[in-house]
Scaffold this motif. Structure first.
Motif, PDB file in Angstrom:
ATOM      1  N   ILE A 147       0.844  -1.203   0.000  1.00  0.00           N
ATOM      2  CA  ILE A 147       0.000   0.000   0.000  1.00  0.00           C
ATOM      3  C   ILE A 147       0.877   1.251   0.000  1.00  0.00           C
ATOM      4  O   ILE A 147       1.886   1.312   0.701  1.00  0.00           O
ATOM      5  CB  ILE A 147      -0.902   0.034   1.252  1.00  0.00           C
ATOM      6  CG1 ILE A 147      -1.697  -1.268   1.388  1.00  0.00           C
ATOM      7  CG2 ILE A 147      -1.868   1.216   1.199  1.00  0.00           C
ATOM      8  CD1 ILE A 147      -2.402  -1.396   2.735  1.00  0.00           C
ATOM      9  N   TYR A 153       0.260   5.438   0.567  1.00  0.00           N
ATOM     10  CA  TYR A 153      -0.643   6.532   0.911  1.00  0.00           C
ATOM     11  C   TYR A 153       0.043   7.859   0.600  1.00  0.00           C
ATOM     12  O   TYR A 153       1.177   8.101   1.033  1.00  0.00           O
ATOM     13  CB  TYR A 153      -0.998   6.514   2.395  1.00  0.00           C
ATOM     14  CG  TYR A 153      -1.738   5.289   2.877  1.00  0.00           C
ATOM     15  CD1 TYR A 153      -3.120   5.163   2.708  1.00  0.00           C
ATOM     16  CD2 TYR A 153      -1.060   4.263   3.521  1.00  0.00           C
ATOM     17  CE1 TYR A 153      -3.798   4.052   3.175  1.00  0.00           C
ATOM     18  CE2 TYR A 153      -1.733   3.147   3.997  1.00  0.00           C
ATOM     19  CZ  TYR A 153      -3.102   3.045   3.816  1.00  0.00           C
ATOM     20  OH  TYR A 153      -3.771   1.937   4.284  1.00  0.00           O
ATOM     21  N   ASP A 208      -5.144   6.748  -0.349  1.00  0.00           N
ATOM     22  CA  ASP A 208      -4.596   5.503  -0.879  1.00  0.00           C
ATOM     23  C   ASP A 208      -4.385   5.651  -2.383  1.00  0.00           C
ATOM     24  O   ASP A 208      -5.341   5.783  -3.151  1.00  0.00           O
ATOM     25  CB  ASP A 208      -5.557   4.347  -0.575  1.00  0.00           C
ATOM     26  CG  ASP A 208      -4.977   2.981  -0.945  1.00  0.00           C
ATOM     27  OD1 ASP A 208      -4.057   2.931  -1.782  1.00  0.00           O
ATOM     28  OD2 ASP A 208      -5.461   1.967  -0.403  1.00  0.00           O
TER      29      ASP A 208
END
Length: 539
Positions: free
Chosen positions: A208, A210, A220
């Motif tokens: 992930i 961000y 995100d």
């Protein structure tokens, strides 16, 4: 005779390290699942450690992530060589399966914040003026729509806008209700002993990214940045760095039993995964190893950041030499790092323990399965650390046996952080052990050589200067370093940069390339002190 002379030479040069955690006040055991056996993989991966100066008093404090059944702990450095626990009054009250920790001043208010990963809900602890930490993950856009096995993390300014973004690695999809029990399938055995299952046989997950949108809000951008594109990797340790020297921060991820990842920053908001193309996905034989931790330094002094990775037992450690522009070669054997194959390595880091101007290397160990003790072999659940001395010729000598009782103590170690808690030029190592108090490795007696610690503060760049590249010239040699969040194994080392200077009486020049491209030069610095440099130049 030659072998005996070499041994004596190593003994003379080796420092003596001892574990001072008890007298330093780091006495609390950190829980991490079963002691004699572990039912699930979540109990094996352990937790990270951090050195941060959370109250800006000039001394490094300690943060230790706790696994299931405990609260992560914060200790304040009292400036006298010891720590006072301040966990509750600082706002840390949450239990849960904590994994990793990384630090950065994401809101540019001058105080270092913490991000802690969990199996489950992650936490963004905003530092309130060095007095209190508030978990603002929910209102910052960092909640997740399902339970995830979050592991390594790092703050970085991938787009050079002056705001710190956040990368989070994910290990695998884990649900205790559906995961097989020890011995229930072929992936639940080790050397004919039933053990917890995985990672093989368990579902993959994705990493992930961000983006920091300002005002304490993250978005995100995993899909649009292509961070989420690689899909079949068990991701653990996270390491950032500008590996091809193009002014943009790249991301390396150590992966377990699958090829490791190298996300190259394209400078347009997207990344291209190029670990295989650039030579850091596999070992020299084309095999995917069980990567855990990762560290970077210019160990050979050629100006390019190299990568080191820890692996499982029956595998070599891995040292990738940067040949220039982010193209790497596996030089593990030639560098003298291929002999210690019985260890399961976790936290690791380069540090100059003798201040001779060459980066040495330490890694901590401990098997994943307590059940291996039944085998009565040389593979142990609790094991010692390994200390390599850089011989200044592109090679390392294993000086572990001659480096004191702290190195040789056996623990089930996981996270490791590096930093100078006394500001005296001698770097300490903080190690998070499973179901034991932590280890604090301190050198007995200061190194004789000179040193300097640089504390960088950005103005146009992010306040903590994460991503800044530094060149230090002294005594006819130039060393390089980079300010990094995260690294090692799920851990955070001192954000200040330490350089050994050998016998050089001064630092001739420090060149800082700030995130965003501004370059600043400072000359004629005195050694043996912490020196602050604040960004003033413009690109």
């Amino acid at each position: 005779m030659r072998a005996l002379a070499a041994l004596v030479f190593s003994v003379v040069l080796a420092a003596q390290f001892e574990n001072t955690s008890r007298r330093a006040g780091l006495i609390h055991s950190i829980p991490n699942g079963g002691v004699d056996s572990k039912r699930f993989i979540i109990e094996t991966t352990g937790s990270g450690a951090a050195f941060i100066d959370y109250d800006n008093d000039g001394f490094l404090d300690v943060f230790l992530v706790s696994g299931g059944g405990g609260t992560s702990r914060l200790y304040h450095n009292n400036g006298k060589g010891a720590f006072d626990e301040v966990t509750a009054q600082a706002g840390f009250t949450r239990d849960g399966w904590g994994q990793g920790v990384c630090a950065g001043d994401f809101d540019n208010d001058g105080f270092t914040d913490l991000f802690v990963t969990y199996w489950g809900r992650n936490a963004l602890y905003r530092n309130r003026a060095g007095k209190f930490f508030e978990d603002i993950a929910a209102r910052s856009g960092l909640t997740q729509n399902r339970i995830r096995y979050n592991t390594g993390c790092a703050f970085l300014d991938y787009d050079n806008d002056g705001r710190l973004d956040l990368f989070v690695a994910n290990y695998l999809k884990f649900d205790p209700a559906t995961t097989p029990k020890p011995g229930e399938n072929p992936y639940c055995w080790y050397r004919n002993i039933p053990v917890n299952c995985g990672p093989r046989g368990l579902p993959f997950d994705r990493n992930i990214l961000y983006r920091n949108e300002g005002a304490g809000v993250f978005r995100d951008v995993s899909e649009e940045s292509r961070i989420a594109k690689p899909s079949q990797h068990y991701a653990l340790g996270v390491l950032t760095g500008d590996f091809n020297d193009d002014g943009f921060t790249d991301i390396y991820v150590a992966c377990d039993q699958t090829p490791s990842l190298l996300y190259m920053n394209r400078g347009d908001g997207t990344f291209s995964e190029e670990a295989l193309l650039r030579g850091v996905a596999l070992d020299e034989n084309g095999k995917a190893l069980s990567g855990m931790g990762a560290a970077s330094a210019d160990y050979d002094g050629d100006g390019w950041p190299d990568i080191f990775r820890t692996n499982f037992s029956d595998e070599r450690e891995t040292l990738y030499r940067n040949l220039a522009k982010g193209e790497f070669e596996d030089v593990t054997r030639g560098a003298g790092l291929s002999r210690n194959t019985r260890f399961v390595g976790w936290g690791c880091g380069f540090f100059d323990f003798d201040n001779d101007g060459w980066q040495d290397l330490l890694l901590v160990n401990g098997h994943a399965f307590p059940e291996v003790e039944k085998l009565k072999l040389d593979i142990r659940y609790k094991d010692r650390a390994i200390l390599y001395r850089n011989t200044a010729g592109g090679k390392f000598d294993d000086v572990s046996d001659a480096s004191g009782p702290g190195i040789l103590e056996r623990h089930s170690a996981r996270g490791a952080a590096f930093g100078d808690i006394h500001n005296d030029g001698s770097v300490e190592v903080l190690i998070n052990n499973q179901n034991e108090p932590p280890t604090l490795l301190e050198r007995a007696g200061k190194p004789r050589n000179n040193w300097i610690i640089l504390k960088l503060t950005g103005s146009r760049a992010n306040r903590g200067a994460i991503g800044a590249r530094v060149k230090v010239t002294a005594g006819g040699r130039t060393q390089t370093g980079e300010v990094r969040s995260g690294g090692s194994y799920l851990s955070q080392s001192d954000l200040r940069l330490h350089f050994g200077l050998g016998s050089a009486p001064k630092v001739d020049e420090v060149e800082v390339r700030w995130p965003g491209g501004a370059t600043q030069i400072v000359r004629n610095l005195r050694p043996n002190r912490v020196t602050a440099i604040t960004e003033t130049a413009r690109p």
